[in-house]
Scaffold this motif. Structure first.
Motif, PDB file in Angstrom:
ATOM      1  N   TYR A   1       0.859  -1.189   0.000  1.00 52.59           N
ATOM      2  CA  TYR A   1       0.000   0.000   0.000  1.00 52.59           C
ATOM      3  C   TYR A   1       0.884   1.224   0.000  1.00 52.59           C
ATOM      4  O   TYR A   1       1.842   1.282   0.764  1.00 52.59           O
ATOM      5  N   SER A   2       0.609   2.190  -0.844  1.00 57.00           N
ATOM      6  CA  SER A   2       1.384   3.421  -0.761  1.00 57.00           C
ATOM      7  C   SER A   2       0.481   4.584  -1.147  1.00 57.00           C
ATOM      8  O   SER A   2      -0.528   4.408  -1.821  1.00 57.00           O
TER       9      SER A   2
ATOM     10  N   HIS B   1       5.874   5.483   1.401  1.00 50.32           N
ATOM     11  CA  HIS B   1       5.734   4.106   1.841  1.00 50.32           C
ATOM     12  C   HIS B   1       6.893   3.744   2.741  1.00 50.32           C
ATOM     13  O   HIS B   1       7.927   4.384   2.741  1.00 50.32           O
ATOM     14  N   GLY B   2       6.714   2.719   3.544  1.00 54.07           N
ATOM     15  CA  GLY B   2       7.719   2.313   4.496  1.00 54.07           C
ATOM     16  C   GLY B   2       7.438   2.834   5.886  1.00 54.07           C
ATOM     17  O   GLY B   2       8.056   2.399   6.835  1.00 54.07           O
ATOM     18  N   ASP B   3       6.496   3.733   6.038  1.00 56.80           N
ATOM     19  CA  ASP B   3       6.186   4.187   7.396  1.00 56.80           C
ATOM     20  C   ASP B   3       5.187   3.219   8.028  1.00 56.80           C
ATOM     21  O   ASP B   3       4.645   2.349   7.385  1.00 56.80           O
TER      22      ASP B   3
ATOM     23  N   GLU C   1       1.124  -1.257   8.172  1.00 60.03           N
ATOM     24  CA  GLU C   1      -0.062  -1.824   8.812  1.00 60.03           C
ATOM     25  C   GLU C   1      -1.185  -2.017   7.797  1.00 60.03           C
ATOM     26  O   GLU C   1      -1.865  -3.035   7.781  1.00 60.03           O
ATOM     27  N   MET C   2      -1.332  -1.042   6.932  1.00 56.46           N
ATOM     28  CA  MET C   2      -2.372  -1.115   5.911  1.00 56.46           C
ATOM     29  C   MET C   2      -2.095  -2.260   4.953  1.00 56.46           C
ATOM     30  O   MET C   2      -3.006  -2.991   4.558  1.00 56.46           O
TER      31      MET C   2
ATOM     32  N   ASN D   1      -9.614   5.437   3.033  1.00 51.53           N
ATOM     33  CA  ASN D   1      -8.494   4.938   2.226  1.00 51.53           C
ATOM     34  C   ASN D   1      -8.513   3.430   2.132  1.00 51.53           C
ATOM     35  O   ASN D   1      -8.376   2.852   1.056  1.00 51.53           O
ATOM     36  N   TYR D   2      -8.680   2.775   3.273  1.00 53.12           N
ATOM     37  CA  TYR D   2      -8.663   1.317   3.282  1.00 53.12           C
ATOM     38  C   TYR D   2      -9.792   0.757   2.418  1.00 53.12           C
ATOM     39  O   TYR D   2      -9.594  -0.178   1.645  1.00 53.12           O
ATOM     40  N   SER D   3     -10.993   1.366   2.550  1.00 55.16           N
ATOM     41  CA  SER D   3     -12.130   0.849   1.778  1.00 55.16           C
ATOM     42  C   SER D   3     -11.887   0.979   0.289  1.00 55.16           C
ATOM     43  O   SER D   3     -12.138   0.047  -0.472  1.00 55.16           O
TER      44      SER D   3
END
Lengths: 245, 220
Positions: free
Chosen positions: A76-77, A91-93, A98-99, A134-136
């Motif tokens: 995910y980014s 990305h990388g944080d 987690e996402m 965002n996740y949805s």
């Protein structure tokens, strides 16, 4: 700003929607020709792009290979221009990791991985514009991309967020509603069987309200699944009209 | 053969069938078959939904590819066309197919075409290029062990004399391998083994017997 209420007395939210109303969902499949599957989705102002590669041989560390099913690798980014202020680390944080893990868990529940032993399926999702949910948006885009790639799945995976304000559940939260400090529940559902793939909640909620909130989220997910269904049927008809079958 | 119908008529028929299919549990009705293009009298094709569309129960049809079983019913797992084949006295086989075939994986017992990349006294490493006659989009790695090169005199095989890097080999998959290893292949059958090879000078080699290859311009 004074007087910024998430739900007005007449029942309207910040962007003029009613409490249980979803944002406008528009989606397209087969956006990229070189990937195995790809899809683009817009949920209100949130725009997400998903690309699927696979199944192919496990790259990188061979120890990840599972002898009886496929490994699903999600990334995910967010684009640097996706938020109001330029994002320093796309990305990388921790949030992105987690996402990615949540997406992986969601799709491992839906994809029939035991048909592809010792192989890997890559799902890459990028948020182009972030306005809540965002996740949805990622899950919905990735579902369409997996369907486009022809990878067998048990059912669609539809996701939606829900919140709770003034004893009323709100469906499909935008960024202002999410960061308002209230409860935000994200639900990923397999609509036909009613199975929950992932359930995540931020902030606190009284346990008496959990039932109502989950019901609202499930109804919202079923609404999203109808839209995704339409998109897939239309794409199939376009493709079959082009190939002349 | 393809029958060209106006697209609007097609769509109307598709909608009609989809609505009747959902309610009707009888999958053997041939009158539905006649409304659509059929490649043969016993094959029925119409649009299907992906992921979770209930096609029929296991008492009416047998599951094929692109479908899965749950609680005694057959559900589709792909977005594509439903294909129902009548096999005679047995139940018809129902499967969902797409226009573009999804990625195939080498399965145990499949004949694969591969290219030798690396030779070792104990084994030869290959890249699997084709599964049957379908080219793979991505190369899979395989291993042919010394004892799987031929069926007779297994202990006296020398891999340097059996393979050269760059040879095209027909092999059969005997195992998917475990976590550390690749697909395990064998050439210990009559039709398997090196099919195309080039000599050190670059000339194409021809097979003079089932065991030996010689460059075409040289005398054995």
């Amino acid at each position: 700003m004074a007087g910024l209420e998430l739900l007005s007395d007449q029942g309207y939210r910040l962007d003029g929607r009613k409490a249980a109303e979803l944002r406008k969902v528009q989606a397209r499949m087969g956006v990229f020709a070189q990937a195995d599957g790809s899809a683009y989705i817009e949920q209100g102002n949130t725009k997400a792009l998903a690309v699927v590669y696979g199944p192919h041989e496990v790259r990188g560390s061979r120890s990840k290979t599972l002898h009886d099913r496929a490994v699903i690798n999600c990334q995910y980014s967010m684009a640097t221009f996706s938020t109001a202020e330029r994002k320093r680390r796309p990305h990388g944080d921790r949030k992105s990791t987690e996402m990615s893990l949540h997406l992986k868990q969601t799709f491992e529940a839906a994809v029939l991985t035991n048909l592809y032993p010792r192989s890997q399926i890559d799902i890459y999702v990028k948020i182009l514009q972030s306005d809540g949910g965002n996740y949805s948006a990622c899950v919905n885009a990735a579902t369409l991309a997996v369907v486009d790639a022809g990878i067998p799945m048990r059912d669609y995976v539809c996701a939606c967020t829900a919140g709770f304000v003034d004893e009323t559940p709100l469906a499909d939260l935008c960024h202002a509603e999410e960061s308002g400090g209230g409860t935000s529940l994200a639900l990923a559902l397999l609509p036909r069987g009613g199975h929950i793939a992932l359930l995540q909640m931020d902030a606190r909620l009284h346990q008496d309200h959990l039932e109502t909130l989950m019901e609202a989220a499930m109804t919202a997910c079923k609404g999203v699944s109808k839209v995704l269904d339409e998109v897939v049927r239309q794409h199939l008809q376009e493709v079959s009209a082009l190939t002349g079958e | 053969m393809s029958v060209s119908l106006p697209l609007s008529v097609c769509l109307v028929m598709i909608v009609v069938v989809l609505s009747t299919l959902v309610e009707s549990s009888d999958c053997k009705s041939l009158d539905i078959c006649e409304k659509f293009k059929c490649f043969s009298p016993c094959v029925c094709i119409h649009l299907s939904l992906p992921a979770g569309d209930r096609l029929c129960s296991t008492e009416d049809c047998m599951p094929g590819t692109g479908v899965y079983l749950r609680h005694g019913y057959i559900y589709s797992s792909l977005a594509g066309y439903v294909l129902r084949k009548n096999e005679g006295e047995e139940l018809p086989v129902i499967s969902v197919v797409r226009e573009t075939e999804a990625q195939l994986l080498p399965d145990v017992g499949a004949i694969v075409t591969c290219k030798v990349t690396c030779i070792n006294p104990r084994f030869a490493k290959v890249h699997i290029l084709y599964v049957g006659s379908t080219p793979l989009k991505d190369r899979f790695r395989g291993t042919i062990r010394k004892e799987d090169v031929r069926a007779t005199e297994k202990d006296r095989v020398e891999t340097y004399k059996s393979f050269r890097p760059g040879d095209i080999v027909l092999a059969k998959v005997i195992s998917l391998g475990d976590v550390q290893s690749n697909y395990l292949l064998t050439t210990a059958e009559n039709e398997l083994g090196v099919v195309v090879a080039h000599s050190e000078a670059g000339a194409q080699m021809v097979s003079i017997s089932s065991i030996f290859l010689f460059p075409s311009s040289q005398e054995p």
